[in-house]
Design a protein around this motif. Sequence first.
Motif, mmCIF file in Angstrom:
data_model
loop_
_atom_site.group_PDB
_atom_site.id
_atom_site.type_symbol
_atom_site.label_atom_id
_atom_site.label_comp_id
_atom_site.label_asym_id
_atom_site.label_seq_id
_atom_site.Cartn_x
_atom_site.Cartn_y
_atom_site.Cartn_z
ATOM 1 N N ALA A 121 0.905 -1.140 -0.045
ATOM 2 C CA ALA A 121 0.060 0.124 0.095
ATOM 3 C C ALA A 121 0.858 1.283 0.071
ATOM 4 C CB ALA A 121 -0.921 -0.153 1.150
ATOM 5 N N LEU A 122 0.633 2.141 -1.160
ATOM 6 C CA LEU A 122 1.442 3.256 -1.153
ATOM 7 C C LEU A 122 0.418 4.472 -0.865
ATOM 8 C CD1 LEU A 122 3.537 2.224 -3.978
ATOM 9 C CD2 LEU A 122 4.345 2.058 -1.929
ATOM 10 N N LEU A 123 0.920 5.446 -0.075
ATOM 11 C CA LEU A 123 -0.013 6.522 0.373
ATOM 12 C C LEU A 123 0.766 7.838 -0.038
ATOM 13 C CD1 LEU A 123 -1.044 4.476 2.032
ATOM 14 C CD2 LEU A 123 -1.045 5.843 3.938
ATOM 15 N N ASP A 124 -0.153 8.544 -0.952
ATOM 16 C CA ASP A 124 0.252 10.010 -1.496
ATOM 17 C C ASP A 124 1.405 10.079 -2.081
ATOM 18 O OD1 ASP A 124 -1.852 12.246 -1.280
ATOM 19 O OD2 ASP A 124 0.397 13.326 -0.679
ATOM 20 N N ILE A 125 1.775 9.106 -2.959
ATOM 21 C CA ILE A 125 2.908 9.448 -3.849
ATOM 22 C C ILE A 125 2.480 8.720 -5.430
ATOM 23 C CG2 ILE A 125 4.692 9.124 -2.020
ATOM 24 C CD1 ILE A 125 5.370 6.482 -3.712
ATOM 25 N N VAL A 126 3.338 9.441 -6.342
ATOM 26 C CA VAL A 126 3.302 8.573 -7.668
ATOM 27 C C VAL A 126 5.050 8.389 -8.025
ATOM 28 C CG1 VAL A 126 1.350 9.764 -8.804
ATOM 29 C CG2 VAL A 126 3.629 10.980 -8.788
ATOM 30 N N PRO A 127 5.384 7.350 -8.668
ATOM 31 C CA PRO A 127 6.550 7.073 -8.822
ATOM 32 C C PRO A 127 7.607 8.140 -8.859
ATOM 33 C CG PRO A 127 5.169 5.728 -10.077
ATOM 34 C CD PRO A 127 4.521 6.687 -9.552
ATOM 35 N N SER A 228 3.327 -7.613 -6.325
ATOM 36 C CA SER A 228 2.320 -7.627 -5.362
ATOM 37 C C SER A 228 0.845 -6.985 -5.570
ATOM 38 C CB SER A 228 2.983 -7.580 -4.097
ATOM 39 O OG SER A 228 3.370 -6.154 -3.984
ATOM 40 N N PRO A 229 -0.140 -7.529 -5.066
ATOM 41 C CA PRO A 229 -1.394 -6.538 -4.794
ATOM 42 C C PRO A 229 -0.998 -5.153 -4.224
ATOM 43 C CG PRO A 229 -1.681 -8.586 -4.209
ATOM 44 C CD PRO A 229 -0.107 -8.558 -4.240
ATOM 45 N N LEU A 230 -1.520 -4.271 -5.205
ATOM 46 C CA LEU A 230 -1.195 -2.831 -4.721
ATOM 47 C C LEU A 230 -2.374 -1.915 -4.504
ATOM 48 C CD1 LEU A 230 0.752 -0.449 -4.619
ATOM 49 C CD2 LEU A 230 0.597 -0.118 -6.950
ATOM 50 N N LEU A 231 -2.472 -1.399 -3.337
ATOM 51 C CA LEU A 231 -3.327 -0.347 -2.974
ATOM 52 C C LEU A 231 -2.777 1.121 -2.773
ATOM 53 C CD1 LEU A 231 -6.273 0.659 -1.558
ATOM 54 C CD2 LEU A 231 -5.199 0.282 0.723
ATOM 55 N N VAL A 232 -3.463 2.032 -3.674
ATOM 56 C CA VAL A 232 -2.912 3.455 -3.670
ATOM 57 C C VAL A 232 -4.091 4.445 -2.821
ATOM 58 C CG1 VAL A 232 -0.940 3.038 -5.225
ATOM 59 C CG2 VAL A 232 -3.473 3.646 -6.015
ATOM 60 N N LEU A 233 -3.723 5.252 -2.041
ATOM 61 C CA LEU A 233 -4.490 6.030 -1.494
ATOM 62 C C LEU A 233 -3.829 7.651 -1.479
ATOM 63 C CD1 LEU A 233 -5.311 4.176 1.742
ATOM 64 C CD2 LEU A 233 -6.755 4.261 -0.047
ATOM 65 N N TRP A 234 -4.673 8.427 -1.336
ATOM 66 C CA TRP A 234 -4.142 9.681 -1.587
ATOM 67 C C TRP A 234 -4.760 10.863 -1.004
ATOM 68 C CZ3 TRP A 234 -5.823 7.090 -5.557
ATOM 69 C CH2 TRP A 234 -6.829 7.621 -6.275
ATOM 70 N N GLY A 235 -4.360 12.020 -0.424
ATOM 71 C CA GLY A 235 -5.467 13.082 0.124
ATOM 72 C C GLY A 235 -6.049 13.856 -0.935
ATOM 73 N N ALA A 236 -7.380 13.749 -0.842
ATOM 74 C CA ALA A 236 -8.179 14.661 -1.960
ATOM 75 C C ALA A 236 -7.945 15.941 -1.906
ATOM 76 C CB ALA A 236 -9.826 14.389 -1.539
ATOM 77 N N GLU A 237 -7.339 16.583 -0.959
ATOM 78 C CA GLU A 237 -7.236 17.949 -1.074
ATOM 79 C C GLU A 237 -5.485 18.255 -0.898
ATOM 80 O OE1 GLU A 237 -8.869 19.574 2.787
ATOM 81 O OE2 GLU A 237 -10.673 18.450 2.472
ATOM 82 N N GLY A 238 -4.953 17.219 -1.299
ATOM 83 C CA GLY A 238 -3.371 17.408 -1.407
ATOM 84 C C GLY A 238 -2.704 17.624 -2.687
ATOM 85 N N GLY A 239 -1.857 17.485 -2.928
ATOM 86 C CA GLY A 239 -1.018 17.691 -3.966
ATOM 87 C C GLY A 239 -1.335 16.758 -5.274
ATOM 88 N N LEU A 240 -1.978 15.512 -5.013
ATOM 89 C CA LEU A 240 -2.413 14.483 -5.988
ATOM 90 C C LEU A 240 -3.842 14.612 -6.218
ATOM 91 C CD1 LEU A 240 -0.246 11.613 -5.146
ATOM 92 C CD2 LEU A 240 0.250 13.171 -6.786
#
Length: 287
Positions: A121-127, A228-240
């Motif tokens: 699980a990766l939180l609030d990034i892109v590569p 591996s299975p991947l979950l991505v989450l990010w802040g709706a009000e953030g930079g992403l």
Amino acid sequence: MHWDRVHTLELDDVDIAYRTFGTGSELVVLVHGWPQTGRCWRRIAGPLAERRTVLVPDLRGYGDSGLARSGAYTKRDAAGDVAALIERLGHDSAIVVGHDRGARVSHRLALDHPDRVSALALLDIVPTRTVMNTFDRSSAAAMWHWFFHLQPDLPELLLAGNAEPYLRHFMRGVLATGAVDEETFGHYVRAFSEPGHLAAGLADYRAGFTTDLELDELDHAGGKRITSPLLVLWGAEGGLGGTDVVDTWRRHHADSDAVVGHAVPGGHYVPEEAPEAVLTALRGFLP
């Protein structure tokens, strides 16, 4: 939770501080970002530990961990530390959850040590390569600190003795809402006020422009992808916010159908701004 109960793993290059919670057979590793320490997971580690063992390290050069004897702070080096922790604690693999810089370490861990990562699980990034290849005036203005941290010597000179106002600038929003309380903020300030740890955090950013980027580009060109299975989450009000984060990560995965994700309330500091949303997403993602 007993955050003061710290263990240390002595590796060849660095001594890594970590905390463990729970006794389940399945291991979850929570990897923090900048300018935080493992304490950013304080609202998430306990609930996850009800069914699993939870491991919360401080990255090399951060928090209670030591400085790298080699002076190396690349994501590959930090990922190697996490892989060693998983093995030394008697596990073949782990569910790995990373935020910010820790998510970049977790991405590198999934590429370098795929057998150690059962789910990611990766939180609030892109590569990293995506960030570096898409900078424009707007994104560079928003991420100005990346370029400030890149400069040799100057950040160390200007930030020495000034960690508190500098970190308060970045965390003023979450301090105002109470997502980060003053006691926790004080912990972060103390962690970065020591000159060696301040320099280590800056070296982490500098590696993003050099070794980290070079490795990401080489792996992508060579066809290496997350498996591996991947979950991505990010802040709706953030930079992403407004970015197609899921589609970006699908292009960096061996199986696009294995990537899921969505925005959560708040901004960039996802583990502290939206802990309940993170827990709900993780519970729905994990077996």
